[in-house]
Design a protein around this motif. Structure first.
Motif, PDB file in Angstrom:
ATOM      1  N   LEU A 128       0.828  -1.196   0.000  1.00  0.00           N
ATOM      2  CA  LEU A 128       0.000   0.000   0.000  1.00  0.00           C
ATOM      3  C   LEU A 128       0.870   1.257   0.000  1.00  0.00           C
ATOM      4  CD1 LEU A 128      -2.626  -1.135   2.659  1.00  0.00           C
ATOM      5  CD2 LEU A 128      -3.020  -0.887   0.196  1.00  0.00           C
ATOM      6  N   GLY A 129       0.329   2.313  -0.571  1.00  0.00           N
ATOM      7  CA  GLY A 129       1.037   3.590  -0.611  1.00  0.00           C
ATOM      8  C   GLY A 129       0.951   4.329   0.723  1.00  0.00           C
ATOM      9  N   SER A 130       1.309   5.607   0.697  1.00  0.00           N
ATOM     10  CA  SER A 130       1.304   6.427   1.923  1.00  0.00           C
ATOM     11  C   SER A 130       0.773   7.818   1.581  1.00  0.00           C
ATOM     12  CB  SER A 130       2.721   6.528   2.505  1.00  0.00           C
ATOM     13  OG  SER A 130       3.581   7.196   1.591  1.00  0.00           O
ATOM     14  N   LEU A 131       0.574   8.612   2.608  1.00  0.00           N
ATOM     15  CA  LEU A 131       0.074   9.979   2.444  1.00  0.00           C
ATOM     16  C   LEU A 131       1.115  10.978   2.935  1.00  0.00           C
ATOM     17  CD1 LEU A 131      -3.584   9.617   3.760  1.00  0.00           C
ATOM     18  CD2 LEU A 131      -2.758   9.357   1.429  1.00  0.00           C
ATOM     19  N   LEU A 132       1.124  12.134   2.301  1.00  0.00           N
ATOM     20  CA  LEU A 132       1.973  13.232   2.750  1.00  0.00           C
ATOM     21  C   LEU A 132       1.071  14.438   2.945  1.00  0.00           C
ATOM     22  CD1 LEU A 132       5.073  13.591   3.228  1.00  0.00           C
ATOM     23  CD2 LEU A 132       5.151  14.775   1.026  1.00  0.00           C
ATOM     24  N   LEU A 133       0.943  14.877   4.211  1.00  0.00           N
ATOM     25  CA  LEU A 133       0.131  16.045   4.533  1.00  0.00           C
ATOM     26  C   LEU A 133       1.042  17.187   4.937  1.00  0.00           C
ATOM     27  CD1 LEU A 133      -1.482  13.330   5.952  1.00  0.00           C
ATOM     28  CD2 LEU A 133      -3.254  15.079   5.884  1.00  0.00           C
ATOM     29  N   PHE A 134       0.480  18.380   4.954  1.00  0.00           N
ATOM     30  CA  PHE A 134       1.282  19.550   5.282  1.00  0.00           C
ATOM     31  C   PHE A 134       0.600  20.352   6.372  1.00  0.00           C
ATOM     32  CE2 PHE A 134       2.712  18.267   1.177  1.00  0.00           C
ATOM     33  CZ  PHE A 134       4.076  18.494   1.213  1.00  0.00           C
ATOM     34  N   THR A 135       1.406  20.766   7.342  1.00  0.00           N
ATOM     35  CA  THR A 135       0.903  21.618   8.407  1.00  0.00           C
ATOM     36  C   THR A 135       1.745  22.881   8.438  1.00  0.00           C
ATOM     37  OG1 THR A 135       0.507  21.773  10.788  1.00  0.00           O
ATOM     38  CG2 THR A 135       2.346  20.396  10.093  1.00  0.00           C
ATOM     39  N   SER A 136       1.096  24.003   8.699  1.00  0.00           N
ATOM     40  CA  SER A 136       1.824  25.270   8.671  1.00  0.00           C
ATOM     41  C   SER A 136       2.717  25.436   9.887  1.00  0.00           C
ATOM     42  CB  SER A 136       0.833  26.443   8.610  1.00  0.00           C
ATOM     43  OG  SER A 136      -0.029  26.423   9.722  1.00  0.00           O
ATOM     44  N   GLY A 137       2.400  24.767  10.995  1.00  0.00           N
ATOM     45  CA  GLY A 137       3.212  24.921  12.197  1.00  0.00           C
ATOM     46  C   GLY A 137       3.176  26.341  12.708  1.00  0.00           C
ATOM     47  N   SER A 138       4.008  26.651  13.658  1.00  0.00           N
ATOM     48  CA  SER A 138       4.009  27.988  14.249  1.00  0.00           C
ATOM     49  C   SER A 138       4.670  29.015  13.349  1.00  0.00           C
ATOM     50  CB  SER A 138       4.723  27.961  15.608  1.00  0.00           C
ATOM     51  OG  SER A 138       6.042  27.465  15.459  1.00  0.00           O
ATOM     52  N   SER A 139       5.487  28.577  12.405  1.00  0.00           N
ATOM     53  CA  SER A 139       6.204  29.513  11.531  1.00  0.00           C
ATOM     54  C   SER A 139       5.397  29.936  10.328  1.00  0.00           C
ATOM     55  CB  SER A 139       7.502  28.862  11.042  1.00  0.00           C
ATOM     56  OG  SER A 139       7.197  27.785  10.169  1.00  0.00           O
ATOM     57  N   GLY A 140       4.336  29.192  10.004  1.00  0.00           N
ATOM     58  CA  GLY A 140       3.546  29.493   8.817  1.00  0.00           C
ATOM     59  C   GLY A 140       4.073  28.841   7.563  1.00  0.00           C
ATOM     60  N   GLN A 141       5.238  28.199   7.624  1.00  0.00           N
ATOM     61  CA  GLN A 141       5.810  27.523   6.465  1.00  0.00           C
ATOM     62  C   GLN A 141       5.331  26.079   6.416  1.00  0.00           C
ATOM     63  OE1 GLN A 141       7.697  29.096   4.056  1.00  0.00           O
ATOM     64  NE2 GLN A 141       7.047  30.879   5.257  1.00  0.00           N
ATOM     65  N   PRO A 142       5.033  25.542   5.205  1.00  0.00           N
ATOM     66  CA  PRO A 142       4.548  24.168   5.109  1.00  0.00           C
ATOM     67  C   PRO A 142       5.569  23.169   5.647  1.00  0.00           C
ATOM     68  CG  PRO A 142       4.217  25.345   3.037  1.00  0.00           C
ATOM     69  CD  PRO A 142       5.087  26.215   3.891  1.00  0.00           C
ATOM     70  N   LYS A 143       5.102  22.243   6.472  1.00  0.00           N
ATOM     71  CA  LYS A 143       5.946  21.189   7.020  1.00  0.00           C
ATOM     72  C   LYS A 143       5.334  19.859   6.620  1.00  0.00           C
ATOM     73  CE  LYS A 143       7.462  19.153  11.410  1.00  0.00           C
ATOM     74  NZ  LYS A 143       7.287  19.197  12.875  1.00  0.00           N
ATOM     75  N   ALA A 144       6.115  18.994   5.960  1.00  0.00           N
ATOM     76  CA  ALA A 144       5.604  17.725   5.451  1.00  0.00           C
ATOM     77  C   ALA A 144       5.520  16.687   6.577  1.00  0.00           C
ATOM     78  CB  ALA A 144       6.503  17.207   4.339  1.00  0.00           C
ATOM     79  N   ILE A 145       4.372  16.020   6.656  1.00  0.00           N
ATOM     80  CA  ILE A 145       4.156  14.944   7.621  1.00  0.00           C
ATOM     81  C   ILE A 145       3.707  13.708   6.846  1.00  0.00           C
ATOM     82  CG2 ILE A 145       2.900  14.176   9.657  1.00  0.00           C
ATOM     83  CD1 ILE A 145       4.563  16.608  10.277  1.00  0.00           C
ATOM     84  N   GLU A 146       4.502  12.631   6.880  1.00  0.00           N
ATOM     85  CA  GLU A 146       4.119  11.404   6.170  1.00  0.00           C
ATOM     86  C   GLU A 146       3.294  10.512   7.082  1.00  0.00           C
ATOM     87  OE1 GLU A 146       5.921   8.014   3.190  1.00  0.00           O
ATOM     88  OE2 GLU A 146       7.290   8.969   4.618  1.00  0.00           O
ATOM     89  N   LYS A 147       2.254   9.920   6.500  1.00  0.00           N
ATOM     90  CA  LYS A 147       1.393   8.989   7.227  1.00  0.00           C
ATOM     91  C   LYS A 147       1.334   7.670   6.465  1.00  0.00           C
ATOM     92  CE  LYS A 147      -0.149  11.658  10.590  1.00  0.00           C
ATOM     93  NZ  LYS A 147      -0.029  11.309  12.017  1.00  0.00           N
ATOM     94  N   THR A 148       1.694   6.590   7.140  1.00  0.00           N
ATOM     95  CA  THR A 148       1.590   5.265   6.527  1.00  0.00           C
ATOM     96  C   THR A 148       0.194   4.707   6.785  1.00  0.00           C
ATOM     97  OG1 THR A 148       2.324   4.085   8.507  1.00  0.00           O
ATOM     98  CG2 THR A 148       4.037   4.864   6.993  1.00  0.00           C
ATOM     99  N   ILE A 149      -0.180   3.691   6.004  1.00  0.00           N
ATOM    100  CA  ILE A 149      -1.467   3.046   6.219  1.00  0.00           C
ATOM    101  C   ILE A 149      -1.513   2.385   7.592  1.00  0.00           C
ATOM    102  CG2 ILE A 149      -3.020   1.217   5.429  1.00  0.00           C
ATOM    103  CD1 ILE A 149      -3.057   3.795   3.805  1.00  0.00           C
ATOM    104  N   ALA A 150      -0.384   1.876   8.058  1.00  0.00           N
ATOM    105  CA  ALA A 150      -0.353   1.261   9.391  1.00  0.00           C
ATOM    106  C   ALA A 150      -0.724   2.281  10.467  1.00  0.00           C
ATOM    107  CB  ALA A 150       1.036   0.677   9.664  1.00  0.00           C
ATOM    108  N   GLN A 151      -0.200   3.496  10.341  1.00  0.00           N
ATOM    109  CA  GLN A 151      -0.527   4.544  11.306  1.00  0.00           C
ATOM    110  C   GLN A 151      -2.001   4.930  11.233  1.00  0.00           C
ATOM    111  OE1 GLN A 151       2.792   7.034   9.714  1.00  0.00           O
ATOM    112  NE2 GLN A 151       3.179   7.523  11.847  1.00  0.00           N
TER     113      GLN A 151
END
Length: 454
Positions: A128-151
């Motif tokens: 199975l593949g995975s997901l990559l989401l982005f959160t702005s965090g406190s700095s406002g800059q996009p931060k990549a967060i990978e999520k596996t299907i197991a998670q």
């Protein structure tokens, strides 16, 4: 109970499973399988691994999500499809899966409402593949967060074991986007895996919510603190003849007043879920008293950092067995229970003096004139603070009677009880409401726009 999402992805829906609905259309498992199989065939025939997935319609989004995961692709979920946001991510993906072309020069597989004309079975996957989401965090800059299907599977399974008893034959509707982790889990992945149909449209108006509440005897509403805080006004603070069986809220703590107002209209307060894109859900609560403690999910372990009071977390949603230090300060109140005491990561320097934006915001909200407050660091013409304040009814009366300068001075005097004068906000704005995205979050870029003109 284990593997709820993995098992569903392996087998696919039954032909009669109701996947999604809106006021003029339904999607059954048979039609969904045909669409997923057709897109999976296309994706399997291309070597491109990284695909941006974006679509407003949740049923088409789910087609792209399942097809991409079963084809072993990495799916990039942008927070929005504004050109500026996508330009920051162009190096992250090779192609686009969407209902409209979003990026020139990239491969494009369209998501379409038309039923795929094929009899292909549900795709089988070796990896199975995975997901990559982005959160702005406190700095406002996009931060990549990978999520596996197991998670994601671990989280879906915990949600079902924790809350399923409250969801008898429920249909799911949402006022938040599926492009973010909260909406993705609560509106798409969890309902699919547990065979609960979801509304393919985003609920944008209270009238739409009332329409579906009256239509369905059992309904689960997925919403946010900002949206739920405004809802009682739209319902005229009256008890409703038909109410959702369950209301979820996430994206920040819901005020005790808002929880009470929702309880008055719907019969019971929302279930709030605390977490982040990185951690997934950590804890939940249903406010019956002010400052209600949060209860950690049974699968999690928490601890308090002895130095700064930060929340330390061990969770099956994380790809590490080590303690993860979170950016929130907590106070442990019992076994697996805690209270939130504010953020630790919003420390800035003003006039070479360090201060906590969260602490200053909390102090502002403690003033009787203030309902909500958000601070932003402004870089021009020099580094200074801007304050965006939603006034309480009393504050609004004072503003109309005495003017903005008088309110500014009273709030500054209030802040001087804890902060040095050189650190106080130099620019003040009093909007009727704080700008928020479709998740109910106050993004830094939106707050900064309030200060673009004097």
């Amino acid at each position: 109970m284990t593997g709820l999402l993995k098992n569903w992805l392996a087998k696919g829906p039954s032909s009669q499973q109701l996947i999604s609905f809106n006021h003029h259309d339904i999607v059954t498992g048979g039609a969904f399988t045909a669409q997923v199989a057709a897109l999976h065939l296309q994706l399997s025939q291309t070597p491109a691994k990284r695909w941006l997935l974006a679509c407003d319609s949740s049923d088409l989004f789910a087609v792209g999500l399942c097809a991409g995961l079963l084809a072993g692709k990495q799916l990039i979920l942008p927070a929005n499809t504004q050109s500026g946001s996508l330009s920051l991510l162009t190096h992250e993906f090779d192609g686009v899966i969407s209902d409209m072309p979003l990026c020139e020069g990239k491969a494009f597989f369209p998501l379409k409402k038309e039923l795929a004309n094929n009899t292909l079975p549900w795709p089988q996957s070796e990896q199975l593949g995975s997901l990559l989401l982005f959160t702005s965090g406190s700095s406002g800059q996009p931060k990549a967060i990978e999520k596996t299907i197991a998670q994601l599977d671990a989280e879906v399974t915990v949600l079902e074991s924790t809350f399923a008893a409250h969801l008898p034959q429920c249909s799911v509707i949402a006022t938040v986007s599926h492009q973010h982790i909260y909406g993705l889990l609560f509106k798409i992945l969890w309902p699919l895996a547990a065979s609960r149909p979801f509304l393919s449209d985003l609920v944008e108006y209270p009238e739409t919510l009332t329409y579906y509440t009256n239509l369905f005897p059992n309904l689960c509403l997925i919403s946010s603190p900002a949206q739920l805080s405004r809802l009682p006004d739209a319902l005229e603070h009256q008890p409703q003849m038909r109410s959702p069986s369950l209301v979820f809220s996430s994206g920040g703590p819901l005020s005790f007043q808002a929880a009470n107002d929702i309880s008055h209209c719907y019969g019971k307060p929302p279930i709030e879920v605390y977490g982040s894109t990185e951690t997934g859900g950590i804890a939940y609560r249903r406010q019956s008293v002010e400052n209600q403690a949060w209860r950690t999910f049974a699968s999690h372990r928490i601890h308090q950092d002895q130095q700064d009071g930060a929340l330390l977390l061990k969770s099956p949603y994380l790809d590490t067995s080590q303690w993860l230090k979170c950016d929130d300060k907590i106070s442990l109140t019992g076994d697996g229970e805690f209270q939130l005491l504010g953020r630790l990561d919003r420390i800035v320097k003003i006039e070479e003096k360090r201060l906590s934006l969260a602490q200053m915001e909390d102090l502002l909200v403690a003033h009787p004139f203030v309902a909500e407050a958000v601070l932003a660091v402004l870089e021009q013409p020099r580094t200074l603070l801007g304050a965006a304040i939603v006034l309480s009814p009393l504050g609004q009366e004072q503003l109309e009677a005495e003017g903005k300068l008088a309110i500014n001075n009273q709030l500054k005097a209030h802040l001087l009880t804890q902060f040095e004068r050189v650190t106080l906000p130099k620019r003040w704005r009093y909007p009727a409401a704080l700008p928020s995205d479709n998740q109910g979050k106050h993004l830094l870029s939106h707050i900064l726009e309030l200060f673009e003109h004097d």
